[in-house]
Design a protein around this motif. Structure first.
Motif, PDB file in Angstrom:
ATOM      1  N   VAL A 128       0.826  -1.220   0.000  1.00 45.54           N
ATOM      2  CA  VAL A 128       0.000   0.000   0.000  1.00 45.54           C
ATOM      3  C   VAL A 128       0.857   1.266   0.000  1.00 45.54           C
ATOM      4  O   VAL A 128       0.601   2.183  -0.788  1.00 45.54           O
ATOM      5  CB  VAL A 128      -0.996  -0.001   1.169  1.00 45.54           C
ATOM      6  CG1 VAL A 128      -1.666   1.367   1.317  1.00 45.54           C
ATOM      7  CG2 VAL A 128      -2.051  -1.080   0.967  1.00 45.54           C
ATOM      8  N   PRO A 129       1.887   1.379   0.860  1.00 48.02           N
ATOM      9  CA  PRO A 129       2.726   2.589   0.820  1.00 48.02           C
ATOM     10  C   PRO A 129       3.406   2.794  -0.535  1.00 48.02           C
ATOM     11  O   PRO A 129       3.581   3.940  -0.978  1.00 48.02           O
ATOM     12  CB  PRO A 129       3.772   2.328   1.912  1.00 48.02           C
ATOM     13  CG  PRO A 129       3.090   1.408   2.862  1.00 48.02           C
ATOM     14  CD  PRO A 129       2.269   0.505   1.994  1.00 48.02           C
ATOM     15  N   ALA A 130       3.776   1.694  -1.199  1.00 48.64           N
ATOM     16  CA  ALA A 130       4.402   1.825  -2.523  1.00 48.64           C
ATOM     17  C   ALA A 130       3.405   2.398  -3.528  1.00 48.64           C
ATOM     18  O   ALA A 130       3.750   3.272  -4.334  1.00 48.64           O
ATOM     19  CB  ALA A 130       4.912   0.460  -2.994  1.00 48.64           C
ATOM     20  N   PHE A 229      18.199  -1.662  -5.619  1.00 47.07           N
ATOM     21  CA  PHE A 229      17.513  -2.145  -6.814  1.00 47.07           C
ATOM     22  C   PHE A 229      16.743  -1.002  -7.474  1.00 47.07           C
ATOM     23  O   PHE A 229      16.296  -0.081  -6.815  1.00 47.07           O
ATOM     24  CB  PHE A 229      16.555  -3.288  -6.470  1.00 47.07           C
ATOM     25  CG  PHE A 229      17.227  -4.469  -5.827  1.00 47.07           C
ATOM     26  CD1 PHE A 229      17.685  -5.519  -6.597  1.00 47.07           C
ATOM     27  CD2 PHE A 229      17.411  -4.504  -4.448  1.00 47.07           C
ATOM     28  CE1 PHE A 229      18.315  -6.612  -6.005  1.00 47.07           C
ATOM     29  CE2 PHE A 229      18.035  -5.594  -3.841  1.00 47.07           C
ATOM     30  CZ  PHE A 229      18.487  -6.646  -4.624  1.00 47.07           C
ATOM     31  N   SER A 230      16.600  -1.099  -8.777  1.00 41.46           N
ATOM     32  CA  SER A 230      15.855  -0.100  -9.517  1.00 41.46           C
ATOM     33  C   SER A 230      14.637  -0.746 -10.166  1.00 41.46           C
ATOM     34  O   SER A 230      14.524  -1.975 -10.239  1.00 41.46           O
ATOM     35  CB  SER A 230      16.754   0.524 -10.591  1.00 41.46           C
ATOM     36  OG  SER A 230      16.073   1.548 -11.278  1.00 41.46           O
ATOM     37  N   ALA A 235       4.427  -2.122 -11.648  1.00 47.57           N
ATOM     38  CA  ALA A 235       4.307  -3.579 -11.536  1.00 47.57           C
ATOM     39  C   ALA A 235       5.647  -4.194 -11.136  1.00 47.57           C
ATOM     40  O   ALA A 235       5.707  -5.081 -10.269  1.00 47.57           O
ATOM     41  CB  ALA A 235       3.829  -4.164 -12.866  1.00 47.57           C
ATOM     42  N   GLU A 236       6.720  -3.696 -11.745  1.00 44.20           N
ATOM     43  CA  GLU A 236       8.062  -4.192 -11.416  1.00 44.20           C
ATOM     44  C   GLU A 236       8.419  -3.850  -9.968  1.00 44.20           C
ATOM     45  O   GLU A 236       9.035  -4.655  -9.265  1.00 44.20           O
ATOM     46  CB  GLU A 236       9.085  -3.578 -12.370  1.00 44.20           C
ATOM     47  CG  GLU A 236      10.477  -4.165 -12.229  1.00 44.20           C
ATOM     48  CD  GLU A 236      11.451  -3.586 -13.236  1.00 44.20           C
ATOM     49  OE1 GLU A 236      12.664  -3.627 -12.977  1.00 44.20           O
ATOM     50  OE2 GLU A 236      10.978  -3.073 -14.281  1.00 44.20           O
ATOM     51  N   ARG A 237       8.028  -2.668  -9.537  1.00 42.87           N
ATOM     52  CA  ARG A 237       8.293  -2.235  -8.157  1.00 42.87           C
ATOM     53  C   ARG A 237       7.578  -3.142  -7.156  1.00 42.87           C
ATOM     54  O   ARG A 237       8.164  -3.550  -6.143  1.00 42.87           O
ATOM     55  CB  ARG A 237       7.840  -0.786  -7.983  1.00 42.87           C
ATOM     56  CG  ARG A 237       8.148  -0.178  -6.621  1.00 42.87           C
ATOM     57  CD  ARG A 237       7.685   1.271  -6.593  1.00 42.87           C
ATOM     58  NE  ARG A 237       8.050   1.956  -5.370  1.00 42.87           N
ATOM     59  CZ  ARG A 237       7.770   3.236  -5.109  1.00 42.87           C
ATOM     60  NH1 ARG A 237       7.124   3.957  -6.019  1.00 42.87           N
ATOM     61  NH2 ARG A 237       8.136   3.792  -3.964  1.00 42.87           N
TER      62      ARG A 237
END
Length: 319
Positions: A128-130, A229-230, A235-237
């Motif tokens: 949720v925070p992301a 990490f990047s 979706a990737e995050r």
């Protein structure tokens, strides 16, 4: 009488009571409505494979968390059933009903629910925070480290708001008081103090080796780990956060152990301060009755631990 090298014990607050985990048994003491204290006593089953895994740094934390979630749910369910029975009233209590037994099926069911609840809760506070950070700041700048810091800040804010909100309910407030009582008993024992209500009440309700401290460390460690990490899309995050969650949990557990080991070292003891600050929300000052329940649980746990360990010592000598 001092105890220079006490065993390391952990515990958990339950509804109107406290659970303590010993080397060989878990014991929950619950204060009933008639003022009596009842106990749930669950011996630990030897698991050589798990015991071996729990000696591996970074992995042991994940195993310990899952195990604690499973065991804690069983004892929390016991306390909830006792509370519901007391609140049902004499008419409901007088009705004939079958007594539920802690058979293998029920224990496994409760354990699964406990583990799933922990996993779901952790995922919610991770994802949720992301989402919120990306929604607000995705176009503001490119620096990934700043995005991670903002995500961590949002996570802390949500956590504090959630804990403050639930602490306003009478039942949770009493649960947090029992949490404080659990900490006081462990601190008194580790200090070699006499375990009486008056003596235990003199100790702090905050303790370095607490699950609340672990929660705040997962936020701090997460910011650091994610910075290596990047990502190129939301979706990737999210996938990255899910994959790295075991890493964050494992490292956070080691940080918790480390800060506990350094709590008596000047300057370094402040490394555990964030966890103690969070405990100002997750613990409350207990009353004497609540401390008495915590002492009863701890003493019964140690008594059973000694009884279970005694035959093993005798067999070892005979061998």
């Amino acid at each position: 009488m001092s105890n220079p090298s006490p065993s390391v014990y952990g515990g958990q607050a339950v509804i109107e009571g406290v659970m303590f985990a010993g080397k060989h048994v878990h014991v929950t003491a619950v204060r009933r409505k008639d003022r009596q204290i009842t106990f749930l006593e669950v011996p630990k089953k030897p698991t050589p494979v798990l015991n071996a895994i729990k000696k591996i740094p970074f992995v042991r934390g994940i195993i310990g968390i899952v195990e604690s979630a499973a065991k804690g749910s069983q004892h929390l369910t016991y306390s909830a059933e006792a509370y519901a029975e007391d609140e049902a009233g004499p008419e409901e209590a007088a009705k004939p009903k079958e007594k539920e037994r802690w058979n293998l099926t029920m224990i496994l069911g409760v354990a699964v629910v406990g583990i799933l609840s922990f996993v779901v809760g952790k995922l919610i506070f991770t994802l949720v925070p992301a989402f919120v950070e990306d929604l607000i700041f995705s176009q503001a700048f490119e620096n990934k480290i700043m995005h991670n810091l903002l995500e961590g800040g949002i996570k802390i804010v949500l956590l504090l708001v959630y804990l403050w909100f639930i602490s306003q309910t009478p039942l949770i407030k009493r649960l947090f008081q029992y949490h404080g009582a659990e900490h006081k008993v462990i601190s008194a024992y580790e200090a070699g103090s006499e375990l009486t209500v008056d003596a235990v009440q003199k100790f702090s309700r905050l303790h370095y080796r607490c699950g609340s401290s672990f929660i705040i460390f997962t936020v701090i460690v997460g910011v650091i780990v994610y910075s290596f990490f990047s990502w190129d899309s939301m979706a990737e995050r999210i996938i990255q956060r899910i994959i790295l969650l075991p890493v964050v949990l494992g490292v956070s557990y080691e940080v918790l152990r480390w800060t506990n080991a350094l709590r008596d070292v000047p300057v370094l003891k402040w490394l555990g301060a964030p966890g103690l600050w969070l405990q100002l929300l997750t613990t409350k000052e207990p009353n004497d009755d609540q401390v008495a329940v915590s002492i009863a649980s701890f003493n019964r746990m140690r008594e059973l631990d000694s009884e279970i360990a005694a035959p093993r010592v005798t067999l070892a000598k005979q061998a």
